[in-house]
Motif scaffolding. Structure first.
Motif, PDB file in Angstrom:
ATOM      1  N   CYS A 125       0.854  -1.180   0.000  1.00  0.00           N
ATOM      2  CA  CYS A 125       0.000   0.000   0.000  1.00  0.00           C
ATOM      3  C   CYS A 125       0.891   1.231   0.000  1.00  0.00           C
ATOM      4  O   CYS A 125       1.767   1.375   0.862  1.00  0.00           O
ATOM      5  CB  CYS A 125      -0.912   0.023   1.229  1.00  0.00           C
ATOM      6  N   THR A 126       0.681   2.108  -0.959  1.00  0.00           N
ATOM      7  CA  THR A 126       1.348   3.411  -0.935  1.00  0.00           C
ATOM      8  C   THR A 126       0.278   4.492  -0.895  1.00  0.00           C
ATOM      9  O   THR A 126      -0.851   4.289  -1.364  1.00  0.00           O
ATOM     10  CB  THR A 126       2.269   3.622  -2.145  1.00  0.00           C
ATOM     11  N   TYR A 127       0.636   5.621  -0.326  1.00  0.00           N
ATOM     12  CA  TYR A 127      -0.348   6.686  -0.151  1.00  0.00           C
ATOM     13  C   TYR A 127       0.266   8.015  -0.539  1.00  0.00           C
ATOM     14  O   TYR A 127       1.490   8.149  -0.647  1.00  0.00           O
ATOM     15  CB  TYR A 127      -0.857   6.698   1.288  1.00  0.00           C
ATOM     16  N   ASP A 128      -0.589   8.975  -0.715  1.00  0.00           N
ATOM     17  CA  ASP A 128      -0.130  10.306  -1.097  1.00  0.00           C
ATOM     18  C   ASP A 128      -0.938  11.337  -0.327  1.00  0.00           C
ATOM     19  O   ASP A 128      -2.165  11.382  -0.430  1.00  0.00           O
ATOM     20  CB  ASP A 128      -0.310  10.522  -2.605  1.00  0.00           C
ATOM     21  N   THR A 129      -0.260  12.149   0.437  1.00  0.00           N
ATOM     22  CA  THR A 129      -0.897  13.233   1.153  1.00  0.00           C
ATOM     23  C   THR A 129       0.134  14.282   1.509  1.00  0.00           C
ATOM     24  O   THR A 129       1.313  13.961   1.698  1.00  0.00           O
ATOM     25  CB  THR A 129      -1.596  12.735   2.432  1.00  0.00           C
ATOM     26  N   SER A 130      -0.316  15.515   1.593  1.00  0.00           N
ATOM     27  CA  SER A 130       0.570  16.598   2.019  1.00  0.00           C
ATOM     28  C   SER A 130       0.263  17.012   3.458  1.00  0.00           C
ATOM     29  O   SER A 130       0.931  17.889   4.013  1.00  0.00           O
ATOM     30  CB  SER A 130       0.422  17.806   1.083  1.00  0.00           C
ATOM     31  N   ASP A 131      -0.723  16.353   4.030  1.00  0.00           N
ATOM     32  CA  ASP A 131      -1.105  16.671   5.408  1.00  0.00           C
ATOM     33  C   ASP A 131      -0.158  15.937   6.357  1.00  0.00           C
ATOM     34  O   ASP A 131       0.046  14.733   6.202  1.00  0.00           O
ATOM     35  CB  ASP A 131      -2.544  16.221   5.659  1.00  0.00           C
ATOM     36  N   PRO A 132       0.423  16.630   7.327  1.00  0.00           N
ATOM     37  CA  PRO A 132       1.349  15.946   8.239  1.00  0.00           C
ATOM     38  C   PRO A 132       0.645  15.009   9.211  1.00  0.00           C
ATOM     39  O   PRO A 132       1.272  14.115   9.784  1.00  0.00           O
ATOM     40  CB  PRO A 132       2.022  17.105   8.985  1.00  0.00           C
ATOM     41  N   SER A 133      -0.640  15.205   9.396  1.00  0.00           N
ATOM     42  CA  SER A 133      -1.392  14.363  10.313  1.00  0.00           C
ATOM     43  C   SER A 133      -2.343  13.484   9.514  1.00  0.00           C
ATOM     44  O   SER A 133      -3.199  13.988   8.776  1.00  0.00           O
ATOM     45  CB  SER A 133      -2.183  15.232  11.295  1.00  0.00           C
ATOM     46  N   TYR A 134      -2.198  12.200   9.652  1.00  0.00           N
ATOM     47  CA  TYR A 134      -3.080  11.274   8.926  1.00  0.00           C
ATOM     48  C   TYR A 134      -3.052   9.922   9.628  1.00  0.00           C
ATOM     49  O   TYR A 134      -2.211   9.660  10.490  1.00  0.00           O
ATOM     50  CB  TYR A 134      -2.671  11.123   7.457  1.00  0.00           C
ATOM     51  N   GLY A 135      -4.004   9.092   9.259  1.00  0.00           N
ATOM     52  CA  GLY A 135      -4.047   7.750   9.818  1.00  0.00           C
ATOM     53  C   GLY A 135      -4.188   6.735   8.704  1.00  0.00           C
ATOM     54  O   GLY A 135      -4.824   6.998   7.679  1.00  0.00           O
ATOM     55  N   LEU A 136      -3.600   5.599   8.898  1.00  0.00           N
ATOM     56  CA  LEU A 136      -3.637   4.539   7.895  1.00  0.00           C
ATOM     57  C   LEU A 136      -4.286   3.296   8.494  1.00  0.00           C
ATOM     58  O   LEU A 136      -4.005   2.927   9.632  1.00  0.00           O
ATOM     59  CB  LEU A 136      -2.221   4.219   7.421  1.00  0.00           C
ATOM     60  N   PHE A 137      -5.170   2.691   7.744  1.00  0.00           N
ATOM     61  CA  PHE A 137      -5.949   1.555   8.208  1.00  0.00           C
ATOM     62  C   PHE A 137      -5.825   0.401   7.215  1.00  0.00           C
ATOM     63  O   PHE A 137      -5.697   0.615   6.004  1.00  0.00           O
ATOM     64  CB  PHE A 137      -7.441   1.918   8.289  1.00  0.00           C
ATOM     65  N   TRP A 138      -5.966  -0.790   7.750  1.00  0.00           N
ATOM     66  CA  TRP A 138      -6.151  -1.961   6.918  1.00  0.00           C
ATOM     67  C   TRP A 138      -7.432  -2.672   7.364  1.00  0.00           C
ATOM     68  O   TRP A 138      -7.674  -2.835   8.561  1.00  0.00           O
ATOM     69  CB  TRP A 138      -4.978  -2.937   7.029  1.00  0.00           C
ATOM     70  N   TYR A 139      -8.216  -3.081   6.355  1.00  0.00           N
ATOM     71  CA  TYR A 139      -9.446  -3.804   6.603  1.00  0.00           C
ATOM     72  C   TYR A 139      -9.460  -5.084   5.778  1.00  0.00           C
ATOM     73  O   TYR A 139      -8.901  -5.148   4.685  1.00  0.00           O
ATOM     74  CB  TYR A 139     -10.664  -2.963   6.220  1.00  0.00           C
ATOM     75  N   LYS A 140     -10.157  -6.072   6.323  1.00  0.00           N
ATOM     76  CA  LYS A 140     -10.370  -7.352   5.627  1.00  0.00           C
ATOM     77  C   LYS A 140     -11.851  -7.446   5.288  1.00  0.00           C
ATOM     78  O   LYS A 140     -12.707  -7.171   6.135  1.00  0.00           O
ATOM     79  CB  LYS A 140      -9.972  -8.504   6.557  1.00  0.00           C
ATOM     80  N   GLN A 141     -12.136  -7.822   4.049  1.00  0.00           N
ATOM     81  CA  GLN A 141     -13.533  -7.961   3.647  1.00  0.00           C
ATOM     82  C   GLN A 141     -13.769  -9.345   3.059  1.00  0.00           C
ATOM     83  O   GLN A 141     -13.414  -9.615   1.912  1.00  0.00           O
ATOM     84  CB  GLN A 141     -13.929  -6.880   2.630  1.00  0.00           C
ATOM     85  N   PRO A 142     -14.393 -10.245   3.813  1.00  0.00           N
ATOM     86  CA  PRO A 142     -14.765 -11.547   3.263  1.00  0.00           C
ATOM     87  C   PRO A 142     -15.908 -11.366   2.262  1.00  0.00           C
ATOM     88  O   PRO A 142     -16.454 -10.279   2.114  1.00  0.00           O
ATOM     89  CB  PRO A 142     -15.234 -12.340   4.493  1.00  0.00           C
ATOM     90  N   SER A 143     -16.289 -12.467   1.640  1.00  0.00           N
ATOM     91  CA  SER A 143     -17.344 -12.392   0.621  1.00  0.00           C
ATOM     92  C   SER A 143     -18.687 -11.958   1.215  1.00  0.00           C
ATOM     93  O   SER A 143     -19.570 -11.499   0.487  1.00  0.00           O
ATOM     94  CB  SER A 143     -17.490 -13.728  -0.089  1.00  0.00           C
ATOM     95  N   SER A 144     -18.859 -12.084   2.510  1.00  0.00           N
ATOM     96  CA  SER A 144     -20.111 -11.660   3.154  1.00  0.00           C
ATOM     97  C   SER A 144     -20.299 -10.140   3.094  1.00  0.00           C
ATOM     98  O   SER A 144     -21.411  -9.644   3.248  1.00  0.00           O
ATOM     99  CB  SER A 144     -20.131 -12.108   4.618  1.00  0.00           C
ATOM    100  N   GLY A 145     -19.210  -9.405   2.901  1.00  0.00           N
ATOM    101  CA  GLY A 145     -19.311  -7.964   2.755  1.00  0.00           C
ATOM    102  C   GLY A 145     -18.874  -7.154   3.960  1.00  0.00           C
ATOM    103  O   GLY A 145     -18.554  -5.974   3.828  1.00  0.00           O
ATOM    104  N   GLU A 146     -18.858  -7.765   5.126  1.00  0.00           N
ATOM    105  CA  GLU A 146     -18.470  -7.015   6.315  1.00  0.00           C
ATOM    106  C   GLU A 146     -17.035  -6.541   6.202  1.00  0.00           C
ATOM    107  O   GLU A 146     -16.166  -7.265   5.760  1.00  0.00           O
ATOM    108  CB  GLU A 146     -18.613  -7.886   7.563  1.00  0.00           C
ATOM    109  N   MET A 147     -16.778  -5.315   6.617  1.00  0.00           N
ATOM    110  CA  MET A 147     -15.443  -4.726   6.599  1.00  0.00           C
ATOM    111  C   MET A 147     -14.870  -4.865   8.000  1.00  0.00           C
ATOM    112  O   MET A 147     -15.352  -4.212   8.939  1.00  0.00           O
ATOM    113  CB  MET A 147     -15.523  -3.262   6.177  1.00  0.00           C
ATOM    114  N   ILE A 148     -13.854  -5.707   8.137  1.00  0.00           N
ATOM    115  CA  ILE A 148     -13.305  -6.024   9.452  1.00  0.00           C
ATOM    116  C   ILE A 148     -12.014  -5.249   9.682  1.00  0.00           C
ATOM    117  O   ILE A 148     -11.064  -5.363   8.894  1.00  0.00           O
ATOM    118  CB  ILE A 148     -13.025  -7.537   9.565  1.00  0.00           C
ATOM    119  N   PHE A 149     -11.978  -4.458  10.745  1.00  0.00           N
ATOM    120  CA  PHE A 149     -10.783  -3.685  11.076  1.00  0.00           C
ATOM    121  C   PHE A 149      -9.645  -4.625  11.475  1.00  0.00           C
ATOM    122  O   PHE A 149      -9.830  -5.560  12.256  1.00  0.00           O
ATOM    123  CB  PHE A 149     -11.086  -2.732  12.228  1.00  0.00           C
TER     124      PHE A 149
END
Lengths: 113, 117
Positions: free
Chosen positions: B23-47
């Motif tokens: 994962c690469t990202y692009d932002t000029s804001d010094p404050s940011y957060g990065l997340f990863w989620y898993k999504q099974p075929s059921s659709g739920e987005m799991i943190f």
């Protein structure tokens, strides 16, 4: 502690109708966000509510609207449904006081026929 | 401009092996957060895991770790000892600005991970 709850899970609507989706955030979370997920466009941000006020808005037409109640529960409404509105609609909740994490619900699968 | 880029549409990994999702990202804001989620075929987005831009150490959550390279603007997810249940779509996401400015996330296109027995 209960997670983010979305209802209904599945629904089928006809073009031109309207639909209302509901989201109950995790207890204590004041921020609720909505996302649309489609195979072609991926995950797109719709809007965010915080303490009953819309704080952020994505690039969607005015047919998409939302609101948040005093208990932080949120609803989103899509009027005059189009075939292209068929998608998975995901709700997320978070609160700075509870940490930086944003949690999602199971989503509502909307099919427009 | 694409703010979150996941260059691997699909990946295969052998059960019990480790795998890295890019994962690469692009932002000029010094404050940011990065997340990863898993999504099974059921659709739920799991943190899975979170990394703040000011965090000095790489985040870890059980079998998940985030390889955060700020200068390179990359936030790769490492899954150790893959399990069959890890087969799913994985999304990298970013929140720009401090949290009190909103919880809006920008997502990458996702990586579909398949774990082979």
């Amino acid at each position: 502690k209960a997670g983010v709850t979305q209802t209904p899970r599945y629904l089928i609507k006809t073009r031109g109708q309207q639909v209302t989706l509901s989201c109950s955030p995790i207890s204590g979370h004041r921020s609720v966000s909505w996302y649309q997920q489609t195979p072609g466009q991926g995950l797109q941000f719709l809007f965010e509510y915080f303490s009953e006020t819309q704080r952020n808005k994505g690039n969607f037409p005015g047919r998409f609207s939302g609101r948040q109640f005093s208990n932080s529960r949120s609803e989103m409404n899509v009027s005059t449904l189009e075939l292209g509105d068929s998608a998975l609609y995901l709700c997320a909740s978070g609160d700075r006081a509870a940490g930086n994490t944003i949690y999602f619900g199971e989503g509502s699968w909307l099919t427009v026929v | 401009a694409q703010k979150i880029t996941q260059t691997q549409p699909g990946m295969f990994v052998q059960e019990k092996e480790a795998v890295t999702l890019d994962c690469t990202y692009d932002t000029s804001d010094p404050s940011y957060g990065l997340f990863w989620y898993k999504q099974p075929s059921s659709g739920e987005m799991i943190f899975l895991i979170y990394q703040g831009s000011y965090d000095q150490q790489n985040a870890t959550e059980g079998r998940y770790s985030l390889n955060f390279q700020k200068a390179r603007k990359s936030a790769n997810l490492v899954i150790s000892a893959s399990q069959l249940g890890d087969s799913a779509m994985y999304f990298c996401a970013m929140r720009e600005g401090p949290y009190n400015q909103g919880g809006k996330l920008i997502f990458g296109q996702g990586t579909e991970l398949s774990v082979k027995p």
